[in-house]
Design a protein around this motif. Structure first.
Motif, PDB file in Angstrom:
ATOM      1  N   PHE A  85      -4.666 -10.910  -4.838  1.00 16.43           N
ATOM      2  CA  PHE A  85      -4.484  -9.767  -3.945  1.00 16.43           C
ATOM      3  C   PHE A  85      -5.635  -9.672  -2.944  1.00 16.43           C
ATOM      4  O   PHE A  85      -6.405  -8.720  -2.937  1.00 16.43           O
ATOM      5  CB  PHE A  85      -4.370  -8.478  -4.763  1.00 16.43           C
ATOM      6  N   THR A  86      -5.704 -10.662  -2.088  1.00 24.86           N
ATOM      7  CA  THR A  86      -6.732 -10.679  -1.046  1.00 24.86           C
ATOM      8  C   THR A  86      -6.103 -10.345   0.293  1.00 24.86           C
ATOM      9  O   THR A  86      -4.878 -10.422   0.461  1.00 24.86           O
ATOM     10  CB  THR A  86      -7.397 -12.064  -0.949  1.00 24.86           C
ATOM     11  N   GLU A  87      -6.925  -9.987   1.237  1.00 23.22           N
ATOM     12  CA  GLU A  87      -6.433  -9.671   2.582  1.00 23.22           C
ATOM     13  C   GLU A  87      -5.678 -10.856   3.169  1.00 23.22           C
ATOM     14  O   GLU A  87      -4.613 -10.704   3.773  1.00 23.22           O
ATOM     15  CB  GLU A  87      -7.613  -9.297   3.483  1.00 23.22           C
ATOM     16  N   SER A 120      -9.962  -4.623   0.140  1.00 22.13           N
ATOM     17  CA  SER A 120      -9.522  -5.729   0.990  1.00 22.13           C
ATOM     18  C   SER A 120      -8.145  -5.433   1.582  1.00 22.13           C
ATOM     19  O   SER A 120      -7.892  -5.662   2.766  1.00 22.13           O
ATOM     20  CB  SER A 120      -9.475  -7.027   0.180  1.00 22.13           C
ATOM     21  N   LEU A 121      -7.234  -4.895   0.745  1.00 22.92           N
ATOM     22  CA  LEU A 121      -5.894  -4.558   1.231  1.00 22.92           C
ATOM     23  C   LEU A 121      -5.928  -3.389   2.202  1.00 22.92           C
ATOM     24  O   LEU A 121      -5.068  -3.274   3.084  1.00 22.92           O
ATOM     25  CB  LEU A 121      -4.975  -4.222   0.053  1.00 22.92           C
ATOM     26  N   ARG A 122      -6.939  -2.549   2.080  1.00 28.22           N
ATOM     27  CA  ARG A 122      -7.086  -1.433   3.003  1.00 28.22           C
ATOM     28  C   ARG A 122      -7.441  -1.897   4.412  1.00 28.22           C
ATOM     29  O   ARG A 122      -7.248  -1.162   5.382  1.00 28.22           O
ATOM     30  CB  ARG A 122      -8.183  -0.477   2.503  1.00 28.22           C
ATOM     31  N   GLN A 123      -7.941  -3.115   4.510  1.00 27.10           N
ATOM     32  CA  GLN A 123      -8.335  -3.649   5.812  1.00 27.10           C
ATOM     33  C   GLN A 123      -7.150  -4.192   6.616  1.00 27.10           C
ATOM     34  O   GLN A 123      -7.253  -4.433   7.810  1.00 27.10           O
ATOM     35  CB  GLN A 123      -9.372  -4.777   5.626  1.00 27.10           C
ATOM     36  N   ILE A 124      -6.025  -4.399   5.929  1.00 22.94           N
ATOM     37  CA  ILE A 124      -4.851  -4.961   6.612  1.00 22.94           C
ATOM     38  C   ILE A 124      -4.224  -3.910   7.514  1.00 22.94           C
ATOM     39  O   ILE A 124      -3.902  -2.803   7.077  1.00 22.94           O
ATOM     40  CB  ILE A 124      -3.810  -5.460   5.585  1.00 22.94           C
ATOM     41  N   GLU A 125      -4.049  -4.245   8.777  1.00 18.09           N
ATOM     42  CA  GLU A 125      -3.456  -3.296   9.730  1.00 18.09           C
ATOM     43  C   GLU A 125      -1.944  -3.240   9.574  1.00 18.09           C
ATOM     44  O   GLU A 125      -1.291  -4.258   9.324  1.00 18.09           O
ATOM     45  CB  GLU A 125      -3.819  -3.709  11.164  1.00 18.09           C
ATOM     46  N   ARG A 126      -1.434  -2.057   9.696  1.00 18.01           N
ATOM     47  CA  ARG A 126       0.019  -1.867   9.605  1.00 18.01           C
ATOM     48  C   ARG A 126       0.714  -2.474  10.816  1.00 18.01           C
ATOM     49  O   ARG A 126       0.146  -2.552  11.903  1.00 18.01           O
ATOM     50  CB  ARG A 126       0.353  -0.375   9.526  1.00 18.01           C
ATOM     51  N   TYR A 127       1.957  -2.885  10.636  1.00 14.12           N
ATOM     52  CA  TYR A 127       2.753  -3.426  11.731  1.00 14.12           C
ATOM     53  C   TYR A 127       3.116  -2.303  12.706  1.00 14.12           C
ATOM     54  O   TYR A 127       3.336  -1.154  12.298  1.00 14.12           O
ATOM     55  CB  TYR A 127       4.038  -4.064  11.199  1.00 14.12           C
ATOM     56  N   ILE A 128       3.194  -2.642  13.962  1.00 12.93           N
ATOM     57  CA  ILE A 128       3.619  -1.674  14.969  1.00 12.93           C
ATOM     58  C   ILE A 128       5.125  -1.531  14.875  1.00 12.93           C
ATOM     59  O   ILE A 128       5.868  -2.515  14.870  1.00 12.93           O
ATOM     60  CB  ILE A 128       3.220  -2.128  16.383  1.00 12.93           C
TER      61      ILE A 128
END
Length: 342
Positions: free
Chosen positions: A63-65, A112-120
Motif C-alpha cells: 500500500f504505497t503511493e 503515503s495514500l493521503r498524498q495521492i491526489e484525487r481525479y478531477i
C-alpha cells in the motif's frame, strides 16, 4: 515494519481487513461494507497481476503511493472505471489503512495514500427520471394481489412510492420495526449514515400490509423476521435489491401493455424520486419533502429534485405564510487467487 504484520503475508492482511469490516458493521450501510470489500478485492487482483504478489508475500507494504496510483490507473484503463469510481476506491483503501494505522508501523503507508491526489471529475448530478402518476398507477396494478408474489410486490411498490423509501430501507424492515397499533401507524427505518427516521403508512398501504403479514407471517409473526424475507433462506434472510429490480422489470413490461408512459427500464429508486417530485408538483414545500426523504439538508433535496431558484423562493414564501454483521470470512485451504481472501 512490525514482524507480526508481515508474517503469513496475505492471511495476516486478510484477518486485519476482516477486523476492519467487523469494526464498521452496524456503523456503515451494507452498500458501504460491500464497497470496502470490492476495493480490496480489486487491489488484490491488480497486485497479483502486475506486482507479482502472492499469498506468502501480499501485505501492508504493497500500500504505497506508487502502487496504489498504478492501481487507480489500472482501474481506469482496463476496468473502465470513471474518475468518480477511482476516487471512491482510493477513499475505501484509505479508510482501511486508517484503521490499520493503529499499529504505528502502518502509519507511513496511510500517510503515503493521503498524498495521492484525487481525479478531477465533472460537476454533474446523476439524474433519476421520475415516473408519471399514470405510470405509477399502472405499476401498482401490475402485480395483482391474487398470488403471494403479487401481493408482496403490490405492497413493496406501495411502500417505495407512498413512503418515499430507499430499497434497502424497505428490505431491512423487520416485524418489530412496525408500529401498526399506533394512532397513526408507522415504521422506523434506518437510512444512509445509519440515521433512523419515521415513515407513516397511507390507509390503502396499511390495508395491504395487514393482508400480507397475515398470509406470509401468520397470526403470531416473529418480531425478528424480515418483513420481506427471502423465500429460499427463510424469514431471517434478507432479500437482495438486485432480485427486486429484476422482478420489477417483469411487472414494468406488463404495466406497459396498458400504459405507454411506463419506461422500459424501471428501477426501485424511481418510486422514491417520483413521490418527491409529485409532492413538489402538488405545492408541498421543499423543507417538508426533505424531512420525509431523510436528507441531511434542504440543499441535498434541491439537487435531488433539480429544484430551481424560483421554486425555492416559492417554497420559502409558503413557509413564511404558514405556521408552518458480523462479517466472518471463510478462507479456503487452497487459495488460487488473492482476491478470494477478501
Amino acid at each position: 515494519m512490525n514482524t507480526t504484520m508481515k508474517s503469513n503475508g496475505a492471511i495476516t492482511l486478510a484477518k486485519l481487513f476482516s477486523g476492519f469490516l467487523e469494526a464498521n458493521a452496524g456503523k456503515r450501510s451494507d452498500c458501504t461494507i460491500t464497497g470496502y470489500r470490492t476495493a480490496m478485492r480489486l487491489f488484490a487482483s491488480f497486485a497479483e497481476l502486475h506486482l507479482h504478489a502472492d499469498v506468502a508475500h501480499f501485505d501492508i507494504t504493497y500500500f504505497t503511493e506508487q502502487y496504489v496510483s498504478r492501481y487507480l490507473q489500472w482501474l481506469q484503463d482496463t476496468q473502465g472505471a470513471s474518475p468518480q469510481t477511482c476516487n471512491l476506491r482510493l477513499c475505501q483503501l484509505r479508510a482501511f489503512l486508517k484503521y490499520a494505522s493503529r499499529d504505528p508501523s502502518v502509519m507511513p503507508y496511510y500517510l503515503s495514500l493521503r498524498q495521492i491526489e484525487r481525479y478531477i471529475t465533472e460537476n454533474r448530478t446523476k439524474v433519476v427520471e421520475p415516473l408519471s402518476r399514470d405510470a405509477i398507477a399502472a405499476l401498482m396494478k401490475a402485480p395483482g394481489t391474487d398470488t403471494q408474489t403479487g401481493l408482496r410486490y403490490t405492497l413493496l411498490i406501495a411502500m417505495l412510492y407512498t413512503m418515499a423509501l430507499r430499497i434497502d430501507e424497505v428490505l431491512s424492515i423487520k416485524i418489530k420495526d412496525l408500529m401498526l397499533d399506533a394512532k397513526k401507524p408507522y415504521v422506523t427505518v434506518v437510512g444512509k449514515g445509519r440515521k433512523a427516521r419515521t415513515a407513516y403508512f397511507y390507509r390503502a398501504t396499511l390495508k395491504t400490509l395487514r393482508k400480507y403479514i397475515a398470509k406470509e407471517h401468520g397470526a403470531n409473526p416473529n418480531p425478528d423476521a424480515y418483513l420481506f424475507f427471502a423465500r429460499s433462506g427463510g424469514q431471517f434472510c434478507k432479500v437482495s435489491g438486485r432480485g427486486v429490480n429484476k422482478q420489477l422489470a417483469v411487472y414494468a413490461a406488463k404495466a406497459r401493455e396498458s400504459c405507454l408512459e411506463v419506461p422500459e427500464c424501471v428501477h426501485s429508486h424511481q418510486f422514491r424520486h417520483s413521490m418527491a417530485t409529485h409532492m413538489l408538483e402538488d405545492g408541498i414545500n421543499v423543507f417538508q419533502i426533505s424531512k420525509m426523504l431523510g436528507h441531511a439538508s434542504v440543499e441535498t433535496t434541491m439537487v435531488y429534485l433539480g429544484v430551481t431558484v424560483s421554486m425555492t423562493e416559492n417554497a420559502i414564501r409558503k413557509i413564511e405564510s404558514t405556521t408552518a454483521r458480523n462479517i466472518k470470512p471463510v478462507w479456503k485451504k487452497n487459495i488460487r487467487n488473492l482476491q478470494d481472501l477478501f
